[in-house]
Scaffold this active site. Structure first.
Site, PDB file in Angstrom:
ATOM      1  N   ASP A 211       0.852  -1.267  -0.005  1.00  0.00           N
ATOM      2  CA  ASP A 211       0.368   0.302   0.289  1.00  0.00           C
ATOM      3  C   ASP A 211       1.132   1.036  -0.413  1.00  0.00           C
ATOM      4  OD1 ASP A 211      -2.071   1.812   0.354  1.00  0.00           O
ATOM      5  OD2 ASP A 211      -2.130   1.257   2.342  1.00  0.00           O
TER       6      ASP A 211
ATOM      7  N   THR B 122       0.751   4.532   0.472  1.00  0.00           N
ATOM      8  CA  THR B 122       0.682   5.460   1.794  1.00  0.00           C
ATOM      9  C   THR B 122       0.942   4.579   3.208  1.00  0.00           C
ATOM     10  OG1 THR B 122      -1.051   7.022   1.113  1.00  0.00           O
ATOM     11  CG2 THR B 122      -0.726   6.644   3.360  1.00  0.00           C
TER      12      THR B 122
ATOM     13  N   ASP C  68      -1.500   0.047   6.038  1.00  0.00           N
ATOM     14  CA  ASP C  68      -1.597   0.528   8.094  1.00  0.00           C
ATOM     15  C   ASP C  68      -2.968   1.452   8.135  1.00  0.00           C
ATOM     16  OD1 ASP C  68      -1.755   2.939   5.578  1.00  0.00           O
ATOM     17  OD2 ASP C  68       0.018   4.140   6.332  1.00  0.00           O
TER      18      ASP C  68
END
Length: 795
Positions: free
Chosen positions: A311, A313, A558
């Site tokens: 991912d 970010t 996250d």
């Protein structure tokens, strides 16, 4: 706990009200297992099938008053205690790390603002929310000033959401701009993020090839032990004159002792222990690198990964925005900067940007301006318009000039001219940069863009790329691990960042065009590296498709929107800055958020796999020769050539003690599938060689009429020599340390045979010259054949 006085917002809950809610269990406490429970550790190390077999054999020998031969029971107990203590120490270390990294919350109680742990938040608490805070529990907004939340961790959508009175905020979301207060309406397991965590926790534990393979071997051995014991017992009874004679004398005691020796020899008791200890030690070592291992087999798992899904970010980037550059527009004539001694003068555009950067309610993009533009005197603004995600611009008025900061297409619509501005903005956007325009015009009274607004400068922003990302991705490329970047952001933005970190990503694939058919999806995944606009469900489907294609998948993330994909992956990796739900379902948590720790985890996993494979060959070789020996001696009705105490000696010197050292040594060998096949391909031939040599020695010396103590003594020496050579073969390449370990074991065998006290206890006897010659010949043959088996394994 720290406390400071704040402006009135009611007084919040009183101490009595808090105590009442705590008594009713209306707290935000939510138990998330960071490691196995103490009972699970004790159960897995003590209450096992083989420990039960060992305990039964131990008690039988005590009843027969043969405690000297029951030492293996104490060794088994010692092993179980060591395993439980090591794993419990690992658990405590990991739990302490989890506690140290527990987040906090800001609440208003008795008119005092307090910082408390998230678990201490209770129902109806007043949460004080400011930019940068993560919402600890679901709540209803009571008041807000420019309050905006990033709910990407929940939905995958990166655009901030405006929150006003009576709107709801969800646990796991992050305040990106403004400030406000909210009353808690759901806590603990009822909150949004924790409900997702609970749902994700329903999935199975991480798959471990090592444990699966070892469990398979243990099941095979468990099925064989019963029949083998009966075969050996029958052979021992017949060897002393048949069942009728044996039952009328004490010979049956010797038969039972010999049977127990054969059964105990076949049990690879220490293999499970060494696997648990190696996992636990690996987890503790990684904890020192700020990597929290929530399931011990995950140490092994990442070494098997051949594709990693990232991912963007929080993994490739820090998740924050940094200022990139200002691009003044020649068509506009910027006003000069304000004179320091004339605060009422109209500030210049750079001073305006500096003002935006230091406001308390500034969002992440505006705050990044403060690093580039030093604050200068601007005076007090005559008016301002707060940023709105619907409007996508904000404004401030100094004197008779209104400054507007926002998206170019929102400040200057495409059909309103300014083609050069839009062309330049589009050109910059293709590089993956976020673009804003600063414009100036006459003040308006209705929060609209002035009709005479003129663009002053285009501003570009980019995400803050982690400096270790490129190095880590290069490592994975060198190790043959493929990478896929899957993000909820714009595909071109994601592709630009991927290029910044060294990935070959000519363009991003828009996930809205992903096929529903799994086979077609696999084809698209094989042809593209970067995917944008990926929904949470699509992330999970991507992981499932890759697994269906036979890949071993790691997934990093996250956000709560990553939770189910992380749980479906073979190895899920979360960042400490991520949502609680995501960390709860991940196998590994990077406590300092450094992506660069992953190569360390891979190296530790490889060490675990390679060393346990080496150790397993020691234990399985012992199991192989014990089974073959029991079958040969059972069929030939030969007296079993060992006492249990003698086998305890050879087990300790050739397997038990050196295994502790070999299991923890550095080992960088890359993972190769087929652990069990390779282990058995060495253990079975080596075990057959040793068993046949022992059978030949016992048969020949018995035919010579040698006494049983001499036959047993020679058998112990032969087994010791063969076992030590197996150790030397598996320890290669030989280092000074490994050579020292082998040398100490050789010395231990020699001392056990030569020292009078040890000789008496172990019932050793001197060997005749003929027996010594036969022993030397069979030992040489064993060494040669084991060497052949070892070379075949290395090839």
């Amino acid at each position: 706990m720290t406390a400071t006085r704040v402006a009135p917002l009611g007084d919040g809950l009183s101490a009595a009200e808090v105590a009442d809610r705590v008594a009713k269990h209306q707290t935000n406490t939510f138990d998330q297992d960071t490691s196995r429970s103490l009972w699970a550790i004790v159960r897995s190390n003590v209450f096992t099938l083989f420990n039960g077999i060992i305990a039964a054999c131990f008690l039988v020998l005590l009843v027969l008053d043969r405690w000297q031969d029951a030492l293996f029971g104490l060794a088994a107990l010692f092993n179980a205690v060591i395993g439980a203590v090591q794993e419990y120490r690992a658990k405590r270390a990991l739990d302490r790390l989890a506690l140290l990294h527990a987040p906090s919350a800001r609440v208003l109680r008795v008119g005092v603002e307090q910082d408390i742990t998230v678990g201490e938040v209770v129902l109806d608490d007043l949460l004080i929310l400011r930019a940068g805070d993560q919402v600890p529990a679901d709540g209803r907004v009571l008041q807000g000033r420019g309050l905006q939340l990033d709910e990407s961790m929940l939905t995958g959508e990166s655009d901030p959401i405006d929150k006003v009175a009576d709107d709801y905020v969800l646990s796991g979301s992050v305040v990106v701009a403004g400030e406000g207060a909210a009353q808690v309406v759901r806590v603990g397991a009822d909150s949004f993020a924790n409900r997702i965590a609970t749902q994700a926790k329903r999935f199975s534990l991480v798959r471990s090839e090592l444990r699966t393979s070892i469990d398979r071997v243990l099941k095979w051995v468990a099925w064989l032990i019963g029949p083998l014991g009966l075969i050996v017992l029958n052979a021992q009874m017949m060897a002393v004159g048949g069942w009728g004679v044996a039952t009328r004398t004490d010979a049956w005691r010797d038969a039972v002792v010999a049977t127990i020796a054969s059964v105990v020899a076949a049990v690879p008791l220490g293999l499970v222990l060494m696997t648990s200890i190696t996992f636990a030690v690996g987890a503790v070592k990684l904890s020192r690198q700020q990597v929290l291992v929530q399931e011990l087999p995950a140490v092994e798992g990442l070494a098997r990964v051949d594709i990693i899904c990232l991912d963007k970010t929080g993994t490739l980037t820090f998740g924050d925005i940094i200022f990139d550059a200002a691009h003044p527009l020649p068509a506009a004539q910027p006003l000069p900067a304000a004179h320091p001694k004339d605060p009422d003068a109209t500030p210049g555009w750079e001073s305006v940007l500096a003002w935006y950067g230091v406001q308390n309610d500034a969002n992440a993009t505006a705050r990044s301006l403060a690093t580039e533009y030093a604050a200068q005197p601007t005076g007090q603004p005559a008016d301002r318009v707060a940023f709105s995600s619907a409007r996508k611009w904000s404004a401030v008025t100094f004197g008779q000039t209104m400054w507007i900061l926002g998206g170019p297409e929102m400040v200057f619509p495409a059909n309103a001219g300014h083609e050069d501005l839009h062309a330049k903005a589009a050109e910059l956007a293709l590089t993956g940069r976020r673009t804003l325009v600063l414009a100036q015009g006459s003040p308006t009274a209705d929060e609209t863009v002035p009709a005479d607004a003129a663009p002053v400068a285009l501003l570009t922003f980019r995400e803050n790329v982690r400096p270790d990302a490129q190095q880590t991705l290069t490592y994975f490329a060198e190790q043959g691990v493929d990478v896929r970047v899957i993000s909820g952001d714009n595909p071109q933005t994601v592709a630009a960042i991927a290029r910044d970190v060294g990935l070959v990503a000519p363009q991003g694939f828009d996930a809205r065009d992903l096929p529903a058919d799994q086979q077609e999806l696999i084809k698209v995944l094989n042809e593209n590296v970067v995917f944008g606009r990926v929904s949470p469900d699509q992330k999970k489907e991507i992981v499932l498709a890759l697994k269906a294609a036979g890949r071993t998948v790691a997934m990093t993330g996250d956000g709560v929107n990553d939770a189910l994909a992380i749980k479906e992956a073979d190895i899920g990796i979360a960042m400490e800055s991520g949502a609680a739900a995501t960390k709860a379902v991940a196998r590994l948590v990077l406590l300092d958020g450094k992506f660069s720790h992953l190569p360390v985890v891979v190296a530790e996993g490889r060490q675990v796999i390679a060393n346990i494979e080496r150790v397993s060959m020691l234990f399985l070789t012992k199991t192989a020769y014990a089974i073959v020996l029991a079958l040969i001696f059972g069929v030939l009705f030969l007296p079993f050539p060992f006492l249990p105490r003698q086998l305890s000696l050879t087990d300790g010197l050739t397997i038990g003690i050196p295994a502790f050292f070999l299991a923890l040594l550095p080992n960088t060998r890359r993972y190769v599938p087929g652990f069990l096949k390779r282990s058995l391909s060495f253990a079975i031939p080596a075990g057959v060689v040793i068993a046949v040599a022992l059978a030949v020695f016992a048969r020949v010396t018995a035919s010579w009429g040698l006494p049983e103590p001499e036959i047993r003594s020679g058998s112990v020496l032969l087994l010791g020599v063969a076992g030590l050579w197996v150790l030397a073969v598996l320890a290669r390449p030989i280092t000074p340390f490994k050579a020292g370990v082998v040398a100490v074991m050789v010395a231990g065998l020699a001392l056990a045979y030569l020292l009078p006290l040890a000789r008496d206890f172990l019932q050793f006897a001197d060997l005749s010259q003929a027996a010594l010659l036969l022993l030397a010949a069979l030992a040489a043959a064993c060494v040669g054949l084991i060497e052949v088996v070892g070379r075949r394994r290395r090839r």
